[in-house]
Write an enzyme that holds these catalytic residues in place. Structure first.
Site, PDB file in Angstrom:
ATOM      1  N   CYS A 101     -12.203  89.265   6.397  1.00  0.00           N
ATOM      2  CA  CYS A 101     -10.965  89.598   5.679  1.00  0.00           C
ATOM      3  C   CYS A 101     -10.155  90.597   6.503  1.00  0.00           C
ATOM      4  O   CYS A 101     -10.689  91.584   6.999  1.00  0.00           O
ATOM      5  CB  CYS A 101     -11.320  90.193   4.323  1.00  0.00           C
ATOM      6  N   CYS A 179     -13.364  92.697  -4.112  1.00  0.00           N
ATOM      7  CA  CYS A 179     -12.504  93.544  -3.293  1.00  0.00           C
ATOM      8  C   CYS A 179     -12.684  94.984  -3.760  1.00  0.00           C
ATOM      9  O   CYS A 179     -12.111  95.390  -4.777  1.00  0.00           O
ATOM     10  CB  CYS A 179     -11.040  93.130  -3.389  1.00  0.00           C
ATOM     11  N   GLN A 284       4.221 103.605  -3.474  1.00  0.00           N
ATOM     12  CA  GLN A 284       3.028 104.078  -2.752  1.00  0.00           C
ATOM     13  C   GLN A 284       1.816 103.331  -3.300  1.00  0.00           C
ATOM     14  O   GLN A 284       1.706 103.107  -4.505  1.00  0.00           O
ATOM     15  CB  GLN A 284       2.865 105.592  -2.893  1.00  0.00           C
ATOM     16  N   PHE A 311      15.628 107.801   2.692  1.00  0.00           N
ATOM     17  CA  PHE A 311      14.714 106.672   2.500  1.00  0.00           C
ATOM     18  C   PHE A 311      13.920 106.938   1.208  1.00  0.00           C
ATOM     19  O   PHE A 311      12.691 106.942   1.189  1.00  0.00           O
ATOM     20  CB  PHE A 311      13.771 106.489   3.687  1.00  0.00           C
ATOM     21  N   GLU A 331      19.114 105.926  -0.116  1.00  0.00           N
ATOM     22  CA  GLU A 331      18.228 104.770   0.027  1.00  0.00           C
ATOM     23  C   GLU A 331      19.084 103.534   0.306  1.00  0.00           C
ATOM     24  O   GLU A 331      20.203 103.424  -0.186  1.00  0.00           O
ATOM     25  CB  GLU A 331      17.411 104.621  -1.280  1.00  0.00           C
ATOM     26  N   ASP A 375      11.477 109.556   4.930  1.00  0.00           N
ATOM     27  CA  ASP A 375      10.278 108.712   4.786  1.00  0.00           C
ATOM     28  C   ASP A 375      10.642 107.271   5.124  1.00  0.00           C
ATOM     29  O   ASP A 375      10.744 106.417   4.248  1.00  0.00           O
ATOM     30  CB  ASP A 375       9.762 108.822   3.337  1.00  0.00           C
ATOM     31  N   CYS A 401       4.263 106.080   7.630  1.00  0.00           N
ATOM     32  CA  CYS A 401       3.091 105.197   7.568  1.00  0.00           C
ATOM     33  C   CYS A 401       2.749 104.722   8.980  1.00  0.00           C
ATOM     34  O   CYS A 401       1.956 103.800   9.135  1.00  0.00           O
ATOM     35  CB  CYS A 401       3.371 104.017   6.656  1.00  0.00           C
TER      36      CYS A 401
HETATM   37  C1  LIG Z   1       8.205 103.910   3.243  1.00  0.00           C
HETATM   38  S1  LIG Z   1       9.383 103.512   2.018  1.00  0.00           S
HETATM   39  C2  LIG Z   1       9.513 105.083   1.239  1.00  0.00           C
HETATM   40  C3  LIG Z   1      10.150 105.081  -0.105  1.00  0.00           C
HETATM   41  C4  LIG Z   1       9.988 106.377  -0.907  1.00  0.00           C
HETATM   42  N1  LIG Z   1      10.181 107.565  -0.133  1.00  0.00           N
HETATM   43  C5  LIG Z   1       8.630 106.405  -1.565  1.00  0.00           C
HETATM   44  O1  LIG Z   1       7.774 107.196  -1.159  1.00  0.00           O
HETATM   45  O2  LIG Z   1       8.403 105.643  -2.521  1.00  0.00           O
HETATM   46  C6  LIG Z   1      10.822 103.363   2.996  1.00  0.00           C
HETATM   47  C7  LIG Z   1      12.090 103.153   2.218  1.00  0.00           C
HETATM   48  O3  LIG Z   1      13.163 103.030   3.177  1.00  0.00           O
HETATM   49  C8  LIG Z   1      14.089 102.074   2.675  1.00  0.00           C
HETATM   50  N2  LIG Z   1      14.865 101.593   3.841  1.00  0.00           N
HETATM   51  C9  LIG Z   1      14.481 100.682   4.767  1.00  0.00           C
HETATM   52  N3  LIG Z   1      15.440 100.540   5.690  1.00  0.00           N
HETATM   53  C10 LIG Z   1      16.447 101.373   5.339  1.00  0.00           C
HETATM   54  C11 LIG Z   1      17.703 101.679   5.901  1.00  0.00           C
HETATM   55  N4  LIG Z   1      18.111 101.066   7.018  1.00  0.00           N
HETATM   56  N5  LIG Z   1      18.481 102.587   5.289  1.00  0.00           N
HETATM   57  C12 LIG Z   1      18.075 103.198   4.160  1.00  0.00           C
HETATM   58  N6  LIG Z   1      16.874 102.949   3.566  1.00  0.00           N
HETATM   59  C13 LIG Z   1      16.078 102.045   4.156  1.00  0.00           C
HETATM   60  C14 LIG Z   1      13.218 101.035   2.014  1.00  0.00           C
HETATM   61  O4  LIG Z   1      13.978 100.284   1.077  1.00  0.00           O
HETATM   62  C15 LIG Z   1      12.142 101.914   1.358  1.00  0.00           C
HETATM   63  O5  LIG Z   1      12.522 102.265   0.057  1.00  0.00           O
END
Ligand SMILES: C[S@@+](CC[C@H](N)C(=O)[O-])C[C@H]1O[C@@H](n2cnc3c(N)ncnc32)[C@H](O)[C@@H]1O
Length: 443
Positions: A101, A179, A284, A311, A331, A375, A401
């Site tokens: 897996c 799992c 998350q 983000f 966002e 983020d 991440c």
């Molecule tokens: C790793 S997630 C983190 C979300 C949030 N901080 C959380 O912990 O739940 C990354 C986020 O970036 C947003 N994202 C991706 N590309 C983006 C962009 N070009 N501009 C703004 N946001 C973006 C995604 O939609 C997502 O919600």
């Protein structure tokens, strides 16, 4: 001597794709594992080759199989045939599917070895950009049976439906019988989903299923098939009404999800505030991981009174931070922005939709804040980091991440005059090579 588990479904597996390549000649080698790299593969050297050996531990003596003719590029993938002498950090895997897996690659490590590997991954990525001497907290680790969100693949062949995760670096499916990382309420839906998809999918058809455990019940997003006839819709509407709060269907990956059954509100609480995530929204992967990330972010922003959360998703950090400060959440995803915007009443929280890759917050905007949290997705936040490097925000908290893209962005901030003063590794994807982290930058 221990041998890797035999492949339990070898007889009933979906056929592999045909390739035009001639069969490779193999040879066997005996090697020692000297390290485990960022993808979770053990590293060994033999005959002038660097070998990547999955499912191994530093110190293992192993017998491996290598295809003749390999050896170009950064290294050669080898197949583990036998552990001749196990390293002290080795333990029996927790799951019968381990070794096949693609979900878990590190179950062979005992807890201490695994924690040390996690820290080593983060420190190694930072060392490569000259920032390896930063103080680091011990990794926060998500326990087993805690994954509250997962994407599965399904494939129908004849009357049978394979349902599970793909094999490592392959599109071949592992039909899940257990799992240990999944929340039990999600795993309990695997067998009913096999039954549902046996009715829904044509012979040879496939789909993905995203399950998210929320308050109110499980949220189900079916990705594919391309069309749903009336009988398929009726089957979905009738599917598991007690356990599933909401069902949506997405004909293809980038299409907008279409609601199929909205039985009751499906929501999550951040700091006591209810948010209804749109189907398929980022969340998350575990409550424990979320708590560890939020705690580190809170510590990172300190007493800041004005915070930008970039983000922001559906507000994992914005909402808790809005308990202590005025927060501006930015966002890119329209549905996430709308979901967060519906929940800001009574909070000191404003929400903006913006593409932060194309149009990052500039220095003038950034300098309005006492702290900025960012983020981004795995690719990192190159454009936003460049703007931050020229700003005067006293505290910047990066959440990531991907240690490699975090390190690249960190280097940009440090070159702009910031100091990376602390890092928190967070292991939210238990037994996988996925490591997350939070880093605090100060000036
Ligand atoms: C790793 S997630 C983190 C979300 C949030 N901080 C959380 O912990 O739940 C990354 C986020 O970036 C947003 N994202 C991706 N590309 C983006 C962009 N070009 N501009 C703004 N946001 C973006 C995604 O939609 C997502 O919600």
């Amino acid at each position: 001597m221990t041998r890797p588990a035999k492949r339990p479904f070898a007889k009933g597996r979906p056929p592999a794709r045909k390739t035009a390549q001639p069969p490779a000649e193999f040879r066997e080698l005996e090697v020692s594992i000297i390290d485990v790299g960022a993808r979770g593969d053990g590293i060994a050297f033999a005959e002038g080759l660097r070998l990547f050996v999955p499912y191994t531990v530093t110190g293992d003596r192993v017998r491996v199989r290598v295809a003749d003719g390999d050896g170009k590029g950064e290294g050669v993938r080898a197949e583990l045939l036998e552990v001749i002498e196990p390293a002290p950090g080795r333990r029996p895997p927790a799951c019968r599917h381990f070794g096949r897996c693609g979900g878990c690659t590190l179950q062979q490590m005992d807890d201490a070895t695994y924690a040390a590997w996690t820290v080593g991954m983060v420190r190694g990525a930072l060392e490569r950009v000259g920032l390896g001497d930063v103080p680091m907290e011990p990794p926060a680790r998500t326990p087993a049976a805690a994954r509250r969100r997962a994407r599965f693949a399904a494939l129908k062949r004849g009357k049978r439906v394979w349902f599970g995760f793909n094999e490592r670096q392959s599109h071949r499916l592992v039909d899940l019988e257990e799992c240990p990382v999944l929340a039990p309420r999600l795993f309990a839906l695997v067998e009913p989903l096999r039954g549902l998809l046996a009715d829904l999918l044509p012979d040879g058809g496939g789909a993905d299923v995203v399950l998210t455990e929320l308050e109110g019940g499980v949220d189900l997003l079916l990705v594919g098939p391309r069309s749903l006839d009336r009988a398929a819709r009726e089957a979905l509407v009738a599917f598991e009404p007690e356990r599933i709060a909401r069902i949506a269907w997405q004909p293809a990956d980038r299409a907008a999800p279409e609601p199929v059954a909205n039985r009751r509100p499906a929501f999550i609480r951040f700091a006591g505030v209810s948010i209804q995530p749109p189907p398929g929204a980022f969340l998350q992967a575990s409550a424990e991981g979320e708590a560890a990330l939020v705690a580190a972010v809170r510590e990172g922003v300190g007493q800041a009174a004005r915070i930008a959360d970039l983000f922001a998703g559906i507000g994992t950090f914005s909402v808790p931070l809005a308990q202590q400060a005025a927060v501006h959440a930015v966002e890119g995803d329209e549905a996430a922005v709308a979901a967060l915007g519906r929940s800001v009443q009574g909070l000191r929280l404003t929400v903006e939709r913006r593409d932060l890759f194309e149009d990052p917050l500039g220095v003038k905007d950034l300098n309005r804040y006492d702290a900025v949290v960012f983020d981004p997705p795995r690719a990192g936040a190159a454009a936003q980091a460049a703007a931050l490097a020229g700003a005067k925000v006293p505290r910047v908290v990066g959440v990531s991440c991907n240690p490699a893209s975090f390190a690249r962005d960190a280097r940009v901030l440090v070159d702009g005059g910031y100091r990376l003063t602390k890092v928190w590794p967070v292991d939210q994807f238990l037994w996988s090579a996925h490591v997350e982290l939070v880093g605090l930058f100060e000036r």
